[in-house]
Design a protein around this motif. Structure first.
Motif, mmCIF file in Angstrom:
data_model
loop_
_atom_site.group_PDB
_atom_site.id
_atom_site.type_symbol
_atom_site.label_atom_id
_atom_site.label_comp_id
_atom_site.label_asym_id
_atom_site.label_seq_id
_atom_site.Cartn_x
_atom_site.Cartn_y
_atom_site.Cartn_z
ATOM 1 N N CYS A 64 -9.943 -2.197 0.136
ATOM 2 C CA CYS A 64 -10.357 -3.573 0.516
ATOM 3 C C CYS A 64 -11.474 -3.429 1.574
ATOM 4 C CB CYS A 64 -9.413 -4.668 0.830
ATOM 5 S SG CYS A 64 -8.545 -4.226 2.601
ATOM 6 N N VAL A 81 -4.271 -8.381 6.225
ATOM 7 C CA VAL A 81 -4.819 -7.935 5.141
ATOM 8 C C VAL A 81 -4.641 -9.598 4.255
ATOM 9 C CG1 VAL A 81 -4.596 -7.032 2.624
ATOM 10 C CG2 VAL A 81 -4.080 -5.668 4.873
ATOM 11 N N CYS A 98 -9.698 -6.966 4.921
ATOM 12 C CA CYS A 98 -9.094 -6.452 6.115
ATOM 13 C C CYS A 98 -9.395 -7.092 7.325
ATOM 14 C CB CYS A 98 -8.899 -5.076 6.050
ATOM 15 S SG CYS A 98 -8.233 -4.165 7.430
ATOM 16 N N TRP A 108 -2.337 -14.401 4.248
ATOM 17 C CA TRP A 108 -2.646 -13.193 5.258
ATOM 18 C C TRP A 108 -1.346 -12.608 5.546
ATOM 19 C CZ3 TRP A 108 -7.203 -11.139 6.769
ATOM 20 C CH2 TRP A 108 -8.354 -11.839 6.307
ATOM 21 N N LEU A 114 -2.646 1.276 6.968
ATOM 22 C CA LEU A 114 -4.102 1.203 6.638
ATOM 23 C C LEU A 114 -4.710 2.454 6.886
ATOM 24 C CD1 LEU A 114 -3.126 -2.035 7.408
ATOM 25 C CD2 LEU A 114 -5.519 -2.508 6.174
ATOM 26 N N VAL A 123 -4.978 0.464 1.759
ATOM 27 C CA VAL A 123 -3.805 -0.453 2.101
ATOM 28 C C VAL A 123 -2.694 0.197 1.192
ATOM 29 C CG1 VAL A 123 -2.608 -2.577 2.241
ATOM 30 C CG2 VAL A 123 -5.120 -2.464 2.373
#
Length: 188
Positions: A64, A81, A98, A108, A114, A123
């Motif tokens: 992401c 995230v 993120c 979220w 991460l 992730v």
């Protein structure tokens, strides 16, 4: 007097231990029962740990983008995230972005694993699914044979994320393992 003091001390220690265990279980159950269901494609393998028993371990990794202006200090970091529960392909969930703090909109969750790669973050979702030890060998075999259609089912709330099931073509892995065991038993 001393023996009653020892008994009260032991009782207090036991009460604290049971309270901590109860808190861990309650937190897991709260997320598992009240969270938003999110499904991600996964790849699985089955290790054995003599101290924790049989469990299916799988990998769910999503990339992401980092929100503009967010530069983590290290290559491994913690952040929030955003997940779109149905925004991915084939009805699967999708990781949107993120950030160091959750945004006002959307779902979220705080993630602690991460990895930074340029302007993207990888992730890694929770990866252990505990199940009945008698079913785990059959489940392992099924996952290895049909890995391309494996889906990890999570429940997600802002306070956490719990792996609740692994499905193959929409059928829970435990159900498939039970059927495989029944078929194996009837073939003998």
């Amino acid at each position: 007097m001393k023996s009653s003091l020892k008994i009260w001390g032991l009782a207090a220690v036991l009460a604290v231990q049971f309270a901590a265990l109860g808190w861990i279980i309650a937190r897991y159950e709260r997320v598992g029962l009240g969270g938003v269901e999110c499904r991600f494609a996964c790849q699985a393998y089955d290790p054995y740990d003599p101290f924790r028993g049989r469990f299916l371990r799988m990998q769910v990794r999503e990339d992401c983008p980092l929100v503009p202006g967010f530069e983590p200090d290290h290559w491994k970091f913690e952040a929030f995230v955003q997940i779109d529960p149905v925004g991915g392909t084939n009805g699967l969930a999708k990781v949107v972005e993120c950030a160091p703090q959750p945004g006002a909109d959307g779902l979220w969750v705080r993630m602690d694993r991460l990895y930074k790669s340029g302007s993207m973050a990888q992730v890694n979702f929770p990866n252990q699914f505990f199940m009945n030890e008698r079913l785990a060998p059959a489940a392992e075999r099924i996952l290895r044979e049909r890995m391309t259609s494996a889906v990890a089912v999570y429940r997600v709330t802002p306070s956490g994320m719990v792996l609740t099931d692994i499905e193959i073509d929409g059928t829970p892995i435990a159900e498939l393992a039970k059927k495989a065991g029944a078929n194996k038993g009837s073939a003998q």
